[in-house]
Design an enzyme around this catalytic site. Structure first.
Site, short mmCIF file in Angstrom:
data_model
loop_
_atom_site.label_atom_id
_atom_site.label_comp_id
_atom_site.label_asym_id
_atom_site.label_seq_id
_atom_site.Cartn_x
_atom_site.Cartn_y
_atom_site.Cartn_z
N THR A 66 0.83 -1.20 0.00
CA THR A 66 0.00 0.00 0.00
C THR A 66 0.86 1.25 0.00
O THR A 66 2.09 1.17 -0.17
CB THR A 66 -1.02 -0.04 1.16
N LYS A 70 3.39 1.53 -3.77
CA LYS A 70 2.77 0.79 -4.88
C LYS A 70 3.58 0.88 -6.19
O LYS A 70 3.58 -0.07 -6.97
CB LYS A 70 1.35 1.27 -5.11
N ASN A 91 -0.14 -3.89 -6.04
CA ASN A 91 -0.64 -3.96 -4.66
C ASN A 91 -0.63 -5.39 -4.11
O ASN A 91 -1.05 -5.62 -2.98
CB ASN A 91 -2.06 -3.38 -4.55
N ASP A 106 -6.23 -3.89 -7.47
CA ASP A 106 -7.12 -2.74 -7.19
C ASP A 106 -8.11 -2.56 -8.35
O ASP A 106 -9.30 -2.35 -8.13
CB ASP A 106 -6.30 -1.45 -7.05
P1 NAP Z 1 -2.99 10.22 -4.21
O1 NAP Z 1 -2.10 9.57 -5.22
O2 NAP Z 1 -2.37 10.90 -3.03
O3 NAP Z 1 -3.89 11.32 -5.00
C1 NAP Z 1 -4.70 12.21 -4.27
C2 NAP Z 1 -5.58 13.01 -5.21
O4 NAP Z 1 -6.40 13.87 -4.40
C3 NAP Z 1 -4.82 13.93 -6.15
O5 NAP Z 1 -5.51 14.00 -7.38
C4 NAP Z 1 -4.88 15.28 -5.45
O6 NAP Z 1 -4.85 16.39 -6.30
C5 NAP Z 1 -6.25 15.22 -4.83
N1 NAP Z 1 -6.34 16.14 -3.71
C6 NAP Z 1 -5.72 16.01 -2.51
N2 NAP Z 1 -6.00 17.07 -1.72
C7 NAP Z 1 -6.82 17.88 -2.46
C8 NAP Z 1 -7.45 19.14 -2.20
N3 NAP Z 1 -7.33 19.77 -1.02
N4 NAP Z 1 -8.21 19.67 -3.18
C9 NAP Z 1 -8.35 19.03 -4.36
N5 NAP Z 1 -7.79 17.85 -4.66
C10 NAP Z 1 -7.02 17.28 -3.73
O7 NAP Z 1 -4.04 9.20 -3.63
P2 NAP Z 1 -4.49 7.76 -4.22
O8 NAP Z 1 -3.57 6.73 -3.72
O9 NAP Z 1 -4.73 7.90 -5.69
O10 NAP Z 1 -5.89 7.56 -3.46
C11 NAP Z 1 -7.02 8.35 -3.79
C12 NAP Z 1 -8.23 7.93 -2.98
O11 NAP Z 1 -8.59 6.59 -3.29
C13 NAP Z 1 -8.02 7.98 -1.47
O12 NAP Z 1 -9.16 8.57 -0.89
C14 NAP Z 1 -7.94 6.54 -1.05
O13 NAP Z 1 -8.49 6.33 0.23
C15 NAP Z 1 -8.84 5.88 -2.09
N6 NAP Z 1 -8.49 4.46 -2.28
C16 NAP Z 1 -9.44 3.53 -2.08
C17 NAP Z 1 -9.15 2.19 -2.26
C18 NAP Z 1 -10.21 1.16 -2.02
O14 NAP Z 1 -9.89 -0.03 -2.05
N7 NAP Z 1 -11.43 1.55 -1.83
C19 NAP Z 1 -7.87 1.78 -2.66
C20 NAP Z 1 -6.91 2.76 -2.84
C21 NAP Z 1 -7.22 4.11 -2.66
P3 NAP Z 1 -3.42 17.03 -6.78
O15 NAP Z 1 -2.95 16.15 -7.91
O16 NAP Z 1 -3.78 18.40 -7.21
O17 NAP Z 1 -2.51 17.00 -5.59
#
Ligand code: NAP
Length: 289
Positions: A66, A70, A91, A106
């Site tokens: 995680t 990843k 993952n 995923d």
């Molecule tokens: P990540 O790589 O950190 O990407 C985060 C995203 O959120 C980026 O596009 C970022 O925009 C945006 N963001 C963060 N703060 C923001 C703000 N204040 N205003 C606007 N946009 C904002 O995260 P990730 O690993 O892709 O995960 C994304 C989501 O998926 C998380 O909520 C995670 O919990 C969920 N998830 C769920 C599962 C599941 O099995 N259900 C698995 C994995 C992840 P910028 O590019 O502008 O920074």
């Protein structure tokens, strides 16, 4: 019952304290009579390579990976499944003779969850909110499964553009488009959209936030699919429902990425009843039931 035959699986990440993966895997192993335990391993960022080598030396039976490893873990693997290569993120690790083979469960996990929820991708106009690691995998899934249009909206436009360029490089039928968040207005009056929420806005403890607040956006949404699972109903999902859309959270994706990993490690098939049992345990662990 842990004995001399017990095999160990686990999660490599940092932090790992809030993971639900042990709930899924230990429940499945118990119910299916597989002598296996699943534990979290918090790996210091600078020791990832040693952790992978050590895990293989200890003959760990299977691993999940995680945040933040990843993509970083890929150079330390012996083999990469083609889907994981295309997505650029791993993952799940399955042991081979000389090291681990990396998979991405995923994306098939999300697909299995969407199928279970009755959410269709083929022929749909899709908006992806966010351009992080998961959004990239979602974009690949949407084009592979025949969405008629895919638009990535992100705070940082360059990140959305990068994903669009990469995914478009796979020679799909459709072209992925990239816009800034507020530019959703350009998509209005062009029918309704399946919207996948892939930012981390709205997660506990910031459950009063949605990445887009304006009501005019939610008029465009026929189905909202939030990848967040805690809280169960995010502000994004709440607003989607308020405007008449269907709403689903990320618990199903989390469950099925785990189930697909478990099936890869054990060579077994998890039944729908067992999947429902694991889902129930996850909800209990989060205090959602
Ligand atoms: P990540 O790589 O950190 O990407 C985060 C995203 O959120 C980026 O596009 C970022 O925009 C945006 N963001 C963060 N703060 C923001 C703000 N204040 N205003 C606007 N946009 C904002 O995260 P990730 O690993 O892709 O995960 C994304 C989501 O998926 C998380 O909520 C995670 O919990 C969920 N998830 C769920 C599962 C599941 O099995 N259900 C698995 C994995 C992840 P910028 O590019 O502008 O920074």
């Amino acid at each position: 019952m842990i004995d001399g035959h017990t095999r160990t699986c686990g999660l490599l990440g940092n932090p790992v304290e809030h993971t639900l993966s042990p709930v899924i895997h230990n429940y499945l192993a118990q119910q299916m009579g597989v002598n296996l335990v699943y534990v979290p391993f918090c790996v210091p960022q600078e020791h990832l390579q040693e952790a992978v080598q050590g895990a293989h030396a200890l003959q760990l039976f299977g691993l999940n990976v995680t945040v933040p490893f990843k993509s970083k873990i890929i150079p330390f693997l012996k083999e990469l499944d083609p889907l994981a290569e295309q997505i650029g993120a791993v993952n799940t690790l399955v042991p081979t003779k000389d090291g681990y083979k990396g998979y991405n469960t995923d994306m098939p996990g999300l697909y299995r969850a969407m199928t279970q929820d009755g959410v269709k991708i083929e022929g749909e106009q899709v908006i992806i909110l966010g351009a992080g690691g998961v959004a990239r995998a979602v974009a690949v899934l949407m084009v592979q499964k025949g969405a008629s249009r895919v638009v990535i909206l992100n705070r940082t436009l360059s990140k959305a553009q990068l994903i669009a360029e990469e995914v478009n490089g796979f020679q799909n039928q459709i072209k992925v488009e990239a816009l800034e968040l507020h530019q959703y207005e350009m998509l209005a009056n062009q029918g309704k959209y399946l919207v996948i929420q892939a930012t981390n806005i709205g997660m506990v403890p910031n459950e009063n936030e949605a990445v887009i607040e304006e009501d005019s956006f939610y008029h465009m949404v026929h189905t909202g699919y939030d990848l967040i699972f805690n809280p169960a109903c995010t502000r994004f999902l709440h607003k989607t429902q308020e405007h008449g859309g269907k709403a689903f959270n990320g618990m199903g994706m989390l469950l099925y990425q785990g189930i697909i990993a478990y099936e890869l490690w054990t060579g077994t098939k998890v039944t729908n009843d067992l999947a429902a049992g694991a889902f129930h345990r996850m909800q209990q662990a989060l205090g959602q039931r």
